[in-house]
Design a protein around this motif. Sequence first.
Motif, short mmCIF file in Angstrom:
data_model
loop_
_atom_site.label_atom_id
_atom_site.label_comp_id
_atom_site.label_asym_id
_atom_site.label_seq_id
_atom_site.Cartn_x
_atom_site.Cartn_y
_atom_site.Cartn_z
N GLU A 34 0.85 -1.19 0.00
CA GLU A 34 0.00 0.00 0.00
C GLU A 34 0.88 1.23 0.00
N VAL A 35 0.36 2.32 -0.57
CA VAL A 35 1.11 3.58 -0.70
C VAL A 35 0.17 4.72 -0.34
N LEU A 36 0.66 5.68 0.44
CA LEU A 36 -0.15 6.86 0.79
C LEU A 36 0.38 8.06 0.02
N VAL A 37 -0.52 8.84 -0.57
CA VAL A 37 -0.09 10.03 -1.31
C VAL A 37 -0.89 11.24 -0.81
N PRO A 38 -0.18 12.28 -0.32
CA PRO A 38 -0.88 13.51 0.04
C PRO A 38 -1.37 14.18 -1.24
N ILE A 39 -2.58 14.70 -1.21
CA ILE A 39 -3.21 15.17 -2.44
C ILE A 39 -3.42 16.68 -2.38
N SER A 40 -2.98 17.40 -3.43
CA SER A 40 -3.39 18.81 -3.54
C SER A 40 -3.87 19.05 -4.97
N PHE A 41 -4.89 19.87 -5.11
CA PHE A 41 -5.55 20.05 -6.41
C PHE A 41 -5.37 21.47 -6.95
N VAL A 42 -5.30 21.56 -8.28
CA VAL A 42 -5.35 22.86 -8.95
C VAL A 42 -6.48 22.84 -9.98
N LEU A 43 -6.94 24.05 -10.33
CA LEU A 43 -7.92 24.18 -11.42
C LEU A 43 -7.15 24.66 -12.64
N VAL A 44 -7.25 23.92 -13.75
CA VAL A 44 -6.52 24.31 -14.96
C VAL A 44 -7.48 24.54 -16.13
N ALA A 45 -7.02 25.38 -17.07
CA ALA A 45 -7.79 25.61 -18.30
C ALA A 45 -6.80 25.85 -19.43
N ARG A 46 -7.30 25.89 -20.66
CA ARG A 46 -6.41 26.25 -21.78
C ARG A 46 -5.92 27.66 -21.55
N THR A 47 -4.66 27.90 -21.86
CA THR A 47 -4.08 29.23 -21.64
C THR A 47 -4.94 30.28 -22.36
#
Length: 326
Positions: free
Chosen positions: A84-97
């Motif tokens: 098993e592996v634990l990954v801390p998660i952080s999110f971004v919002l992306v769009a086409r430039t």
Amino acid sequence: MPGTSRTYAFLGPEGTFTEAALLQVPDALQAVRVPASNVNAALDAVRDSVADAAMVPIENSVEGGVTATLDAIATGQELWIIREVLVPISFVLVARTGVRLEDVRRVSTHGHAWAQCRLWMDKNMPGAEYVPGSSTAASAVGLLDGDCQYDAAICAPLVAREHEGLSVLAENIGDNPGAVTRFVLVSRPGALPARTGADKTTVVVPLPEDRPGALMEIVDQFASRGVNLSRIESRPTGQYLGHYFFSIDADGHAGEARVADALAGLHRISPGTRFLGSYSRADRQSTPVPAHTSDEAFSAAQSWVESILAAESLAGENGSGASPKA
Ligand SMILES: O=C(O)C(=O)Cc1ccccc1
């Protein structure tokens, strides 16, 4: 075989959190890594011997179990969790430039990512419509398709950096800054990973029907042997309404007498019980074992019972006791 690298399937494409989890596996950098378009495809690659093992998400600290994974490993050709592996998660919002936040109407991502950014979305983009994606990275890369039907995607920060044409509109949009997702590496059944003293065992137990207290009996197999549970969730079997199985993580390894004894108890109560593996804990926290449930205590108890039975058969041979044939 020396020199032959292993093949790992994972929920892709490149840039998913699942790939980040796979890259924590010691030999993954040298291995052949095969992205799959969904959890079932990743697991089927293992079942069909196209891959040696597959990394898939199983649980996160905000949304709970990843049902696609729990259901897929509970049925079909048997698979074992080997790590098993634990990954801390952080999110971004992306769009086409060039696309601005105020232009965004439709947002795509994986269901678990959407669930973890719900409050941020409600506060900052209340009217945004959710478009389900097979993974965070698939949604992000999809923005570059000419006929893309959504305006933005939620994904890992790395994905935006690695694709020209994508720009970050907002960072750290997860509702819970400490969010962690747990991933598991599954393979075809084979050698059981060695005992480390800090292990977990996963099982799937179909709930016997029309039997009062069946769930209590299942839980008691662990409790009475001093085995702690770290996860228990019910899932419908899909066969008909009201038919459930329990997916359970217990602290300990099947090679420990108390865990093996609990597994045997589960099999007696529910013969369809499926063993899904014993593997070392990602946090390496060792499991305290109450003295009366140690291997030594089990072996002493077993010897004691054997001594009683030996006395009984001796009595039978001498004709001096009440033998079953007397
Ligand atoms: O879509 C991904 O990137 C995944 O690896 C699945 C996932 C989605 C959201 C949180 C954790 C894992």
